[in-house]
Each structure stands twice: as C-alpha cells, then as structure tokens.
Enzyme design. Sequence first.
Site, PDB file in Angstrom:
ATOM      1  N   GLY A  33       0.879  -1.159   0.004  1.00 42.21           N
ATOM      2  CA  GLY A  33      -0.005   0.110   0.037  1.00 42.21           C
ATOM      3  C   GLY A  33       0.883   1.204   0.008  1.00 42.21           C
ATOM      4  N   SER A  34       0.486   1.993   0.669  1.00 40.67           N
ATOM      5  CA  SER A  34       1.137   3.710   0.595  1.00 40.67           C
ATOM      6  C   SER A  34       2.408   3.783   1.164  1.00 40.67           C
ATOM      7  CB  SER A  34       0.184   4.608   1.259  1.00 40.67           C
ATOM      8  OG  SER A  34      -0.909   4.771   0.486  1.00 40.67           O
ATOM      9  N   THR A  35       2.663   2.509   2.029  1.00 41.85           N
ATOM     10  CA  THR A  35       4.378   2.548   2.724  1.00 41.85           C
ATOM     11  C   THR A  35       5.305   2.396   1.272  1.00 41.85           C
ATOM     12  OG1 THR A  35       4.216   0.115   2.837  1.00 41.85           O
ATOM     13  CG2 THR A  35       3.679   1.379   4.611  1.00 41.85           C
ATOM     14  N   PHE A  36       4.714   2.019   0.158  1.00 40.79           N
ATOM     15  CA  PHE A  36       5.572   1.852  -0.996  1.00 40.79           C
ATOM     16  C   PHE A  36       5.905   3.253  -1.487  1.00 40.79           C
ATOM     17  CE2 PHE A  36       6.782   0.469  -5.167  1.00 40.79           C
ATOM     18  CZ  PHE A  36       7.793  -0.640  -4.955  1.00 40.79           C
ATOM     19  N   LYS A  37       4.967   4.320  -1.565  1.00 38.49           N
ATOM     20  CA  LYS A  37       5.275   5.439  -2.012  1.00 38.49           C
ATOM     21  C   LYS A  37       6.447   6.150  -1.699  1.00 38.49           C
ATOM     22  CE  LYS A  37       0.205   6.610  -2.026  1.00 38.49           C
ATOM     23  NZ  LYS A  37      -0.933   7.157  -1.279  1.00 38.49           N
TER      24      LYS A  37
END
Length: 689
Positions: free
Chosen positions: A289-293
Amino acid sequence: MRDFNETLKNRVIFYFAVVFILFIILVLRLFWIQVINSAEYEHKALSQRVKEFVVDSERGIIYDNTGRKLAVSLPAKTVVALPDNVINPEKTASELAELLEISYSTIYRRITSDAAAIFLQRKIDNNLYQKINAKEIKGITFTEESKRYYPEGKLASHIIGFTGIDNNGLNGLELSYNNHLRGKAGKMIVEKDAEGETIPNGIRETVPGRDGYNVYLTIDEVIQYMAEKELKNAEDKFDFSGGSIIVMDSSNGDILAMANTPAFDPNQFGNYPEKNWRNRAINDVFEPGSTFKIITAASALEEGVITENDILTDPGHIYVGSEEISCWSRYGHGKQSFAEVVKNSCNPGFVEVGLKMDKEIFYSYIKAFGFGEQTGIRLPAEARGIIPEYDRIGSVELATFSFGHGLSVTPIQLATAISSVANGGKLMRPRLVKKVDTGNRSKNIINEPQVVRQVISKSTADKTKELLKQVVESGTGTQAAIEGYEIGGKTGTAKHYNEDVYDSSFIGIVSTDTRDLVVLTILYDIQGETYYGSQTAAPVFRNLTSNILNYLNIKPDTNHKKGYEINNQELEVPDVKGKSFLNAESDLRGKGFNVKLIGDGEIVREQLPSPGIKTNYNSTVWLFADGKSKNEILLAVPDFRGMTGMEAVKLARQKGLELVLDGSGKVIGQSVYPGKRIKSSKKINLKLR
C-alpha cells in the site's frame, strides 16, 4: 570266511574314506575361518566383548546482543526398558501407560520385544522422572540425554525456532545454523567380559566429540519483548489474524527485534498449530500500500523527474487508459506541490509521478531496492515477494505500483528497503547473527555488516527523509508522532481483493544522534470499521518506539528540526530553446530550477513549461532534443471549475497545457474531464460565467 573278510575290508575302507573326507572338509573350513575369512570372525569376536557407546555433544547456546541466553541445553532423563529384566510385563505396561500417556498395547509390545534395550519415552521432565523412579519398576531404567530449553518461552520463538527429539534444528535459526549449533558426537570403546561387566585393564578408548558453537544474535531481548507486547496489546483492540514488527538499525542492517503473532512456545511447539510456527515477517507477502510511496518518491527524486516543489493537481481521481484511480479524499486535494502530495498520501499525485518515469527506469529501482529477491537474512523459507514480469507491465500496472498495489513484498524486504533511505541510500543486508563463537578466537565466524548496493544518492535519501517528517508532523501519520523526536514515516492500507479485509501498516524512520532506526508494524487481515494504517498500525508504532527510545536512553529534543517546508517563491522560466543541453541546464539550475533532459541530441528543441511562465522555485523544467517531443508526455488535466480565468490560465501553463476561454468570470465547465491525461498540444476549452 573269505567273503566276510572282504566285506569287512571294504567297510573299513569306506569308513576311512568318509572320515578322510570329513577331515579334509574340516581342514578346509578351518582354513576358511582362520586364514581366508579371519578378519570377519575376528571382528565378530571383538564385537562380543568390545562395546561402543555414543557420547552426545552439547548443543551451542544462543545469546542476544547483550549476552542474555535465549536457547540452552539441559540434562534430561530418557525412560529405557530392558525386556530381559522385566518380571511382569502386564503390570509394568499398565503402570507405565498411565504415567507416560502411551497406550498399553504399545508399551507391552516394546517391553516384550527381543531388543536388549529400547527407548520408551525420551527427555521427560523431572517431575515425571521422579514419579517413575519412585516406583522402582524392575527392568525399567533411565539414561541421560541433552534437551533443548528456551528460558524465555515464547519470546523470539519465530527467530530462534526449535529442535526435534534428536536435538537437530527443525525451524528458525536452530535449523539454518544447525551445523554450527549441534556439534559432533564422540564415542567411548570399552571391553566387557562374558557377563557384560567392564574389564578393568581391558581395551578402553575415547574418541572426543565437539560441543556445538555458541551463536550471538543482533536481537535485543528487551526490545523484542516490547515489540511482542505491543502486538499482544493490539490483539485486544483490533480484529486481525496476525501481525509483524521489525526493528532495524539502518546503519548496519542489525535486526533488533522481529516479532510475530500468533506466537508459540518452542519448549512445547507440538501443542500449537503449524501456522503459529510461521515467521510471517520472512515467509509471507502482503501488498505494501502507501508505505511503498516512499520507494516511488525516492526513485523519482533520484531520477530528477520531480522535485518537492513541482506543481501537481488532484481532482479526486486520475485516468490511466480506461481505468479510474481515485484518491482517498473524495474531492481531491486540488493544486499541490509534490511535498504536499507526499504529506497527503495522494494516490493521483503519485500516479502522475510514477508515470513520469518510464517503465524500465521505475522497474529497475524496484529491483534495486531489493524487491522480488531474497534479502539473504538466512532464515528458512524466506519468500521472494511477487513482482510481475517486466513484459506484463503496462501503464495501468505502473500506475498502481506507484502507490503500492499490484505487487507483493515481505515485511523484511520493506524494512530493508526503507532502511536504505535512512542510511544515506546504502542498502544493507539484514543481519540476525553477529558471531558464531568456535572457541578459537582466530577462527570465530564474524558476520560483518554488508552493503549490498548504493540505491540512491545521499542527498536524495536526506530529501526523502525530510518529506517523510512532514507526514508525521502534519500529514496522514500524525498518530505516530512522539514529542521531541525526529520521526518520518508513512502509513499503508491495502484492501484484499473482493473482501472487506485490509492489511494495515506503518513504517517509520527514527533519527537519533548515532543512528537511524527503522520500525515497521503490520496488522494482517483487519476487519471492522477501524482499519486504516493511521488508526491501527501508527499508534502501535508510537507506543513501541516511545518505549525503545526510553530504553536506549535517547532524550527528547524540544528544538528538533521540523520536516520540509514549502518555498513559495515563484520564478519566471527562461527561454533556453536552441541552446546546448549543457548551457541550458547550467542557466536553469543557476536560476533555481531543476532540469530533466530527454533525448540524446545536444540542442534543446522544446521545453516544458514554456518560456515566461512563472512557477515554483526548484520546480522541474523538461528539455527535449531532436527526435523527442513534449507531446509524447501525457499531462493530467486539473479541475479548473470554480477558478477565475486568470487562475486557470496560470495553472494550465505551469502544467504545460493550453486553454481556450469562452466568457468571463469563473470556470463552470471544461471540455476535457478532470483527471484525464492528454498531450500538451491538445487544447482545453473552458466555459466561464
């Protein structure tokens, strides 16, 4: 008479011949035994009077990084039956069946077998030994073996693992370091008489064994306990199937804690379902999810396709092909800098940034950060993650990658990748074992910290950390903030396909004077109304990190530096068309712009934004050489509705778009739907009233 004598003579000759033949056979047999096959019979004779006993080696101790014992070996009694000495098999079997919890028939069969000695139950606890010994059962004796014992019970069970009844490792480090830990058994050879007694001056030989080597971990028992306690507390608050926490020292790759739930007690691992044995931080994958941003941001900044001041727009969604990708905010975030995109965790903004990098570049960064391959942490069954094959990735897949969907990673991969951002761009191999102590200092096995590769520059890593600090200070990660400490991080919430089930996570970088710690918290399969990473994983991170900082005696600093602050200065873009790339880049950077060069030619043919446009300080100007055109880049259309004509024109020019205005006042309609991606040559008609 003559016939009688002749008969007698023949009989004598016959019996003599028989005796002679038997004598020859006996001689030949003796020759076979004493000459030709003497070695075999000598061995048989020797084996009847010489007995060999195996002397078990001591399995090595496992220590944490402060010298606390996490796994040791203790003496344990094994119940042995001597069938020839059993007086009453029925009564013996009945008594032992009740004590050993083994069926009567099984015990009876064993104690009436032809074996000289047979194990009934190995490595029993002391209480059971005392009960059996007190009965003084004839034909039942004990031998002493070594039993593995884990003094802290469930603590770090997924890391340490466990051993089987034969003291061989079956899981965790007990398995992966089994050759070092188990040692080498010795043996003792003694000579016995006909009654089985040792002959005092007979043959006696000892072949020494070797005890197992001691293993020293990077794990800190106290931090490990804190991590497991926070997961236990989370179980009382949220409805989820399990969780993982990793605490990593980014400077050297040391794992200070790796906790998972559900857990198990390795002293009694057979009492738990096998799913509890799984080290989910190593063996399982999840959508980040957004941790990969963080990976998307660091890659784009390194490639120079974006800066923190570049202007992006979010009407609440963006279209990639026929797919609509929405923002978590229903109405979008409107016009915003990339720094604000990071702070707001805006999906359309990240899609725009991800697509500015072509597929080859973005894919190469994903691989460079270590996704899709094992980290080399040396624990059993480490998963590789799931990264789609390069040829199967299109623009939609590339867009979803940018915000952490469409690919799966392991927790250890994610923690290691983000540690490289914390560590000046250096990707370290995660380390669980510091040293294997062989007892000979010159031959000790030392696992030195190992740099895998430099993924991004230090300046990019530092800039990314600054952007992440504002996420915790005033963005989506405020629930992870700890007063007086510099913390940057990112929440993540990934929905399972076709289910109202989520994986929620938070990964944070905790800056200290000596090192940066990376703490990852994941809660799997969360159900119910509370499932966002900001609501679940971030508070777990905050509580754990606060305790760790206190334990490490790292004091708060009320004057700590804040995260990135936007520079609102606007600059006019100069005209560099016709100049050489070298001169154009020099001019633009000198005036405070970032530059991205497209093409292999030496002369600038086009630029984006166009000359004379006023845009943010340190925003990106794209320069195109022969064979490349700005029309090859698709630009996301903002939502101009509600803006004045002047505001709309300024924003469009900053984005590289052209407008045709109809009427005056404020925009009430536009010919291209907000979020569509078009070429810069396509004009957008605006209706004003």
